[in-house]
Design a protein around this motif. Structure first.
Motif, PDB file in Angstrom:
ATOM      1  N   ASP A   1       4.371   6.403  -4.533  1.00 27.68           N
ATOM      2  CA  ASP A   1       3.348   5.933  -5.467  1.00 27.68           C
ATOM      3  C   ASP A   1       3.972   5.099  -6.588  1.00 27.68           C
ATOM      4  O   ASP A   1       3.399   4.100  -7.036  1.00 27.68           O
ATOM      5  CB  ASP A   1       2.583   7.121  -6.059  1.00 27.68           C
ATOM      6  CG  ASP A   1       1.735   7.854  -5.026  1.00 27.68           C
ATOM      7  OD1 ASP A   1       1.565   7.325  -3.905  1.00 27.68           O
ATOM      8  OD2 ASP A   1       1.245   8.959  -5.339  1.00 27.68           O
TER       9      ASP A   1
ATOM     10  N   TRP B   1      -2.181  -5.069  -4.262  1.00 28.38           N
ATOM     11  CA  TRP B   1      -2.098  -3.649  -3.907  1.00 28.38           C
ATOM     12  C   TRP B   1      -3.443  -3.176  -3.364  1.00 28.38           C
ATOM     13  O   TRP B   1      -4.468  -3.290  -4.036  1.00 28.38           O
ATOM     14  CB  TRP B   1      -1.706  -2.866  -5.151  1.00 28.38           C
ATOM     15  CG  TRP B   1      -1.522  -1.387  -4.966  1.00 28.38           C
ATOM     16  CD1 TRP B   1      -1.583  -0.666  -3.818  1.00 28.38           C
ATOM     17  CD2 TRP B   1      -1.221  -0.453  -6.008  1.00 28.38           C
ATOM     18  NE1 TRP B   1      -1.343   0.657  -4.059  1.00 28.38           N
ATOM     19  CE2 TRP B   1      -1.112   0.823  -5.402  1.00 28.38           C
ATOM     20  CE3 TRP B   1      -1.019  -0.563  -7.381  1.00 28.38           C
ATOM     21  CZ2 TRP B   1      -0.832   1.976  -6.135  1.00 28.38           C
ATOM     22  CZ3 TRP B   1      -0.730   0.580  -8.107  1.00 28.38           C
ATOM     23  CH2 TRP B   1      -0.636   1.827  -7.491  1.00 28.38           C
TER      24      TRP B   1
ATOM     25  N   PRO C   1      -4.860   0.204  -2.543  1.00 27.01           N
ATOM     26  CA  PRO C   1      -4.636   1.653  -2.578  1.00 27.01           C
ATOM     27  C   PRO C   1      -5.509   2.358  -1.537  1.00 27.01           C
ATOM     28  O   PRO C   1      -6.502   1.791  -1.066  1.00 27.01           O
ATOM     29  CB  PRO C   1      -5.049   2.025  -4.007  1.00 27.01           C
ATOM     30  CG  PRO C   1      -6.031   0.976  -4.400  1.00 27.01           C
ATOM     31  CD  PRO C   1      -5.605  -0.289  -3.714  1.00 27.01           C
TER      32      PRO C   1
ATOM     33  N   ALA D   1       0.842  -1.197   0.000  1.00 27.76           N
ATOM     34  CA  ALA D   1       0.000   0.000   0.000  1.00 27.76           C
ATOM     35  C   ALA D   1       0.872   1.240   0.000  1.00 27.76           C
ATOM     36  O   ALA D   1       2.043   1.204   0.402  1.00 27.76           O
ATOM     37  CB  ALA D   1      -0.927   0.003   1.215  1.00 27.76           C
ATOM     38  N   ASN D   2       0.300   2.343  -0.463  1.00 28.14           N
ATOM     39  CA  ASN D   2       0.933   3.652  -0.388  1.00 28.14           C
ATOM     40  C   ASN D   2       0.029   4.529   0.475  1.00 28.14           C
ATOM     41  O   ASN D   2      -1.195   4.494   0.335  1.00 28.14           O
ATOM     42  CB  ASN D   2       1.129   4.258  -1.778  1.00 28.14           C
ATOM     43  CG  ASN D   2      -0.112   4.167  -2.653  1.00 28.14           C
ATOM     44  OD1 ASN D   2      -0.865   3.197  -2.605  1.00 28.14           O
ATOM     45  ND2 ASN D   2      -0.330   5.178  -3.476  1.00 28.14           N
TER      46      ASN D   2
END
Length: 329
Positions: free
Chosen positions: A130, A144, A146, A76-77
């Motif tokens: 990112d 992922w 987000p 994750a970001n």
């Protein structure tokens, strides 16, 4: 990307039952008297990890498990609260997590992320974080999650509004902060179903006004660099195609300056006796402005999105004492 429907939010709330408890509704009689309206607060600052983000992350992993697609590892970001949420969710589902964030991540959010067992990778900029998470997501067995650009994340965030519908009998407007737009999108989807006549209104920092610029332009606009706003939870560079489609359906949208963010962070902390993040308190400036335009008493709900503040941010918030000036219109 598939649209998010009310049924997605309803199913998300059912999935979250084993993991989350409902957060309470607060109000301040003093604030109501000052403003002449009834202002209710959905205290997501009391949610697990101290923010609404737990809803989206946990719903996404529960949905993957439900469909037999639980990965070996998630990435994750995040600017902080989503990092904690993904770390907690991965911990509960017994999988590994790696989070990419900018160097200026909140110290308390970073510490909690690592406490839950996630690997935290600090990058020079949010843009670099990112980029690196997108590369990591290509690895086998990796998924992922987000912070907002995912249907199940948006559905999960919408459960805060759906949950509030069982706690409130009547509602004229609901306000939520806008970073990437996940909470605001989910709130709109749920509110349109449970309170059809209710206005749904967003707010973001004037220093981080990519969403406002996008709404004005009719297309997604991107900031060149992470803004140094007190509301770090709303310091995203751009919304997504998914969330933008819902932001375009909002009834109104406000930009809030830094003084107002600090002002309302101090006052809501004082009036509600809760620890309130600047990103949460920011929406109160929009509530106050909206109330000035009303001809009769209204009932308003404000999403208190989080309550994680480190010592450095406390110093910035309290650099000037705004409690000497009562919040009157």
């Amino acid at each position: 990307m598939a649209a998010v429907k009310f049924d997605d939010v309803r199913h998300a709330l059912a999935r979250l039952q084993p993991y989350l408890l409902p957060t309470p509704i607060f109000e301040s009689r003093m604030l109501n008297d000052w403003l002449g309206h009834r202002i209710l607060f959905k205290a997501e600052c009391l949610q697990r990890t101290g923010a609404f983000k737990a809803r989206g992350a946990l719903n996404t992993l529960a949905w993957l498990q439900e469909n037999g697609q639980l990965p070996e590892r998630v990435v994750a970001n995040s600017s902080g609260n989503h990092a904690q949420a993904v770390a907690l969710a991965a911990n509960l589902f017994g999988i590994q997590a790696t989070i990419y964030t900018a160097q200026n991540v909140s110290a308390v959010k970073a510490a909690a992320t690592e406490y839950y067992g996630a690997e935290l990778i600090r990058c020079a900029t949010r843009m670099e974080a990112d980029r690196l998470v997108a590369e990591a997501a290509q690895q086998p067995g990796c998924y992922w999650i987000p912070p907002f650009d995912h249907p199940q994340v948006v559905a999960g965030q919408g459960t805060a509004m759906l949950e509030a519908a069982s706690q409130i009998e009547q509602l004229d407007a609901v306000f939520a902060p806008c970073g990437g737009g996940g909470l605001l999108s989910g709130t709109l989807i749920a509110a349109r179903e449970v309170f059809p006549a209710c206005e749904v209104i967003g707010a973001e920092p004037a220093m981080a006004n990519d969403a406002a610029m996008s709404l004005a332009a009719g297309s997604i606009q991107r900031l060149a660099a992470s803004p140094a706003t007190l509301a770090d939870g709303a310091a995203t560079l751009a919304v997504s195609e998914l969330t933008f489609s819902y932001l375009q359906q909002l009834d109104d949208f406000y930009q809030v300056d830094e003084a107002q963010i600090a002002y309302w962070t101090q006052w809501l902390t004082h009036l509600l006796k809760l620890q309130v993040e600047p990103t949460s308190a920011m929406s109160m400036a929009a509530v106050a402005s909206w109330c000035m335009q009303q001809d009769e008493q209204k009932t308003v709900l404000l999403m208190l999105s989080g309550g994680n503040i480190d010592q450095a941010k406390h110093q910035l918030i309290w650099a000037e004492d705004y409690l000497q000036q009562p919040p009157i219109l």
